[in-house]
Design a protein around this motif. Sequence first.
Motif, PDB file in Angstrom:
ATOM      1  N   GLY A 131       0.796  -1.224   0.000  1.00 37.94           N
ATOM      2  CA  GLY A 131       0.000   0.000   0.000  1.00 37.94           C
ATOM      3  C   GLY A 131       0.823   1.266   0.000  1.00 37.94           C
ATOM      4  O   GLY A 131       0.264   2.371  -0.119  1.00 37.94           O
ATOM      5  N   ASN A 132       2.141   1.152   0.106  1.00 37.94           N
ATOM      6  CA  ASN A 132       2.999   2.340   0.125  1.00 37.94           C
ATOM      7  C   ASN A 132       3.224   2.878  -1.285  1.00 37.94           C
ATOM      8  O   ASN A 132       2.952   2.213  -2.287  1.00 37.94           O
ATOM      9  N   LEU A 133       3.765   4.087  -1.336  1.00 41.25           N
ATOM     10  CA  LEU A 133       4.207   4.671  -2.593  1.00 41.25           C
ATOM     11  C   LEU A 133       5.681   4.325  -2.779  1.00 41.25           C
ATOM     12  O   LEU A 133       6.495   4.526  -1.869  1.00 41.25           O
ATOM     13  N   PHE A 134       6.021   3.798  -3.952  1.00 38.33           N
ATOM     14  CA  PHE A 134       7.388   3.374  -4.248  1.00 38.33           C
ATOM     15  C   PHE A 134       7.972   4.228  -5.367  1.00 38.33           C
ATOM     16  O   PHE A 134       7.252   4.912  -6.100  1.00 38.33           O
ATOM     17  N   ALA A 135       9.308   4.150  -5.504  1.00 35.59           N
ATOM     18  CA  ALA A 135       9.982   4.857  -6.584  1.00 35.59           C
ATOM     19  C   ALA A 135      11.224   4.078  -7.007  1.00 35.59           C
ATOM     20  O   ALA A 135      11.793   3.314  -6.225  1.00 35.59           O
ATOM     21  N   PHE A 136      11.621   4.263  -8.262  1.00 36.43           N
ATOM     22  CA  PHE A 136      12.880   3.711  -8.755  1.00 36.43           C
ATOM     23  C   PHE A 136      13.328   4.526  -9.963  1.00 36.43           C
ATOM     24  O   PHE A 136      12.508   5.196 -10.618  1.00 36.43           O
ATOM     25  N   ASP A 137      14.624   4.510 -10.243  1.00 32.93           N
ATOM     26  CA  ASP A 137      15.163   5.161 -11.434  1.00 32.93           C
ATOM     27  C   ASP A 137      14.815   4.282 -12.632  1.00 32.93           C
ATOM     28  O   ASP A 137      15.269   3.134 -12.722  1.00 32.93           O
ATOM     29  N   ALA A 138      14.027   4.809 -13.556  1.00 33.36           N
ATOM     30  CA  ALA A 138      13.532   4.006 -14.664  1.00 33.36           C
ATOM     31  C   ALA A 138      14.570   3.777 -15.758  1.00 33.36           C
ATOM     32  O   ALA A 138      14.394   2.894 -16.597  1.00 33.36           O
TER      33      ALA A 138
END
Length: 288
Positions: free
Chosen positions: A269-276
Motif C-alpha cells: 500500500g505504500n508509494l514506491f519509486a525507482f530510477d527508470a
Amino acid sequence: MVGAVRSVQPIGAILGEGPVWHDAALWFVDIKRPRIYRFDPARDALQHWDAPGEVGWVLPRANGGTIAGLASGLHTFDSVSGQFTHLFDPETHLPGNRLNDATTDAMGRIWFGSMDNAEQDASGRLYRADPHGSTDSGLAPVVITNGPAIAPDGGTLYHTDTLGRSVWRVVLNDDGTLAAPTLFCEIAPGEGHPDGSTIDAEGCVWVALFGGWGVRRYDPAGALIETVEFPVANVTKIAFGGPELRTAYATTARKGLTRQDLQAQPLAGNLFAFDAGVCGLPVYPAKL
C-alpha cells in the motif's frame, strides 16, 4: 538500467491508484479510503484531501485545478478549498459501476474507463471526454477497464482488460474515433493481472501487475524487454516524475491481502519509486 525499488511514503493504501506528475509533484489516489494525495518529493511533503466518493483518478486541468473521476462521474477539484464540483456522469444508468483509471491526449481529451465495482459483470466501458461532454469509445465492454495510455505520436491507444489478462492496441484517429483493437500482450495465469499502463519517451509500455509482484516493460511491438520486481504483490500503476521525468513512482494496494499476507508484506500500500533508466512523457492538461 533500472535502479533499486524503494518505498518513499508509508501510505498503507487500501487501493492506491492513478499516479500522475503535475505541478512538480506526484498526485495519486486511494480509491477505497477514498482520498486524493499530493506528494512533493523535493520537500518530502505529503498532503491529502478526503473525497466524497470512491475516486479513481485525478488529472491536471488546462484552465487551472484538476479533474477527478469518482463513482458519481467527473468533478472539478480545487485543492485550495478542497471543493469538488460535479460535471457529469456518463453512467447514471449503471449505479453499480465506478470510474477506474484515465489519461489525456495531446488535444486535451480525457480517456477514462469504468468498471463493475463488484468485479463480476462486463459493464465497464472506455469513454472519451472533451468540452462537449463524453462519448462511448465503442470498444467492447469488460468487467474492469484499466490503463488507457497513448503512444508518443498520439496515434495509438492501449486499453487493458484486467480480468481478461490482456492489453489491447488500438489506432487512435485525429477525430477521436478508434479502429478495431488488436492484442498487444497477455499476462499468463499465476503471473498477476494487468493494471495501470504508462508510456515512456521511447514508446515502450509499462504495465503494472496486480498480484504479480512487479511492473513489466514492453517494446512497441509487444515484446517483453524488462521486469522490475517489487517487495509487494499488488502494484497498480507507475508514473514518471522528477525534474527530468526519469523517476518512476508506483502506487500499490493492500486490497485482497490476508493478515498473513500483510505480515509478509509490511510495505503493501505504500508509494514506491525507482530510477527508470528512461524518461517519461509530460502529462497533457485536460481541456474540459
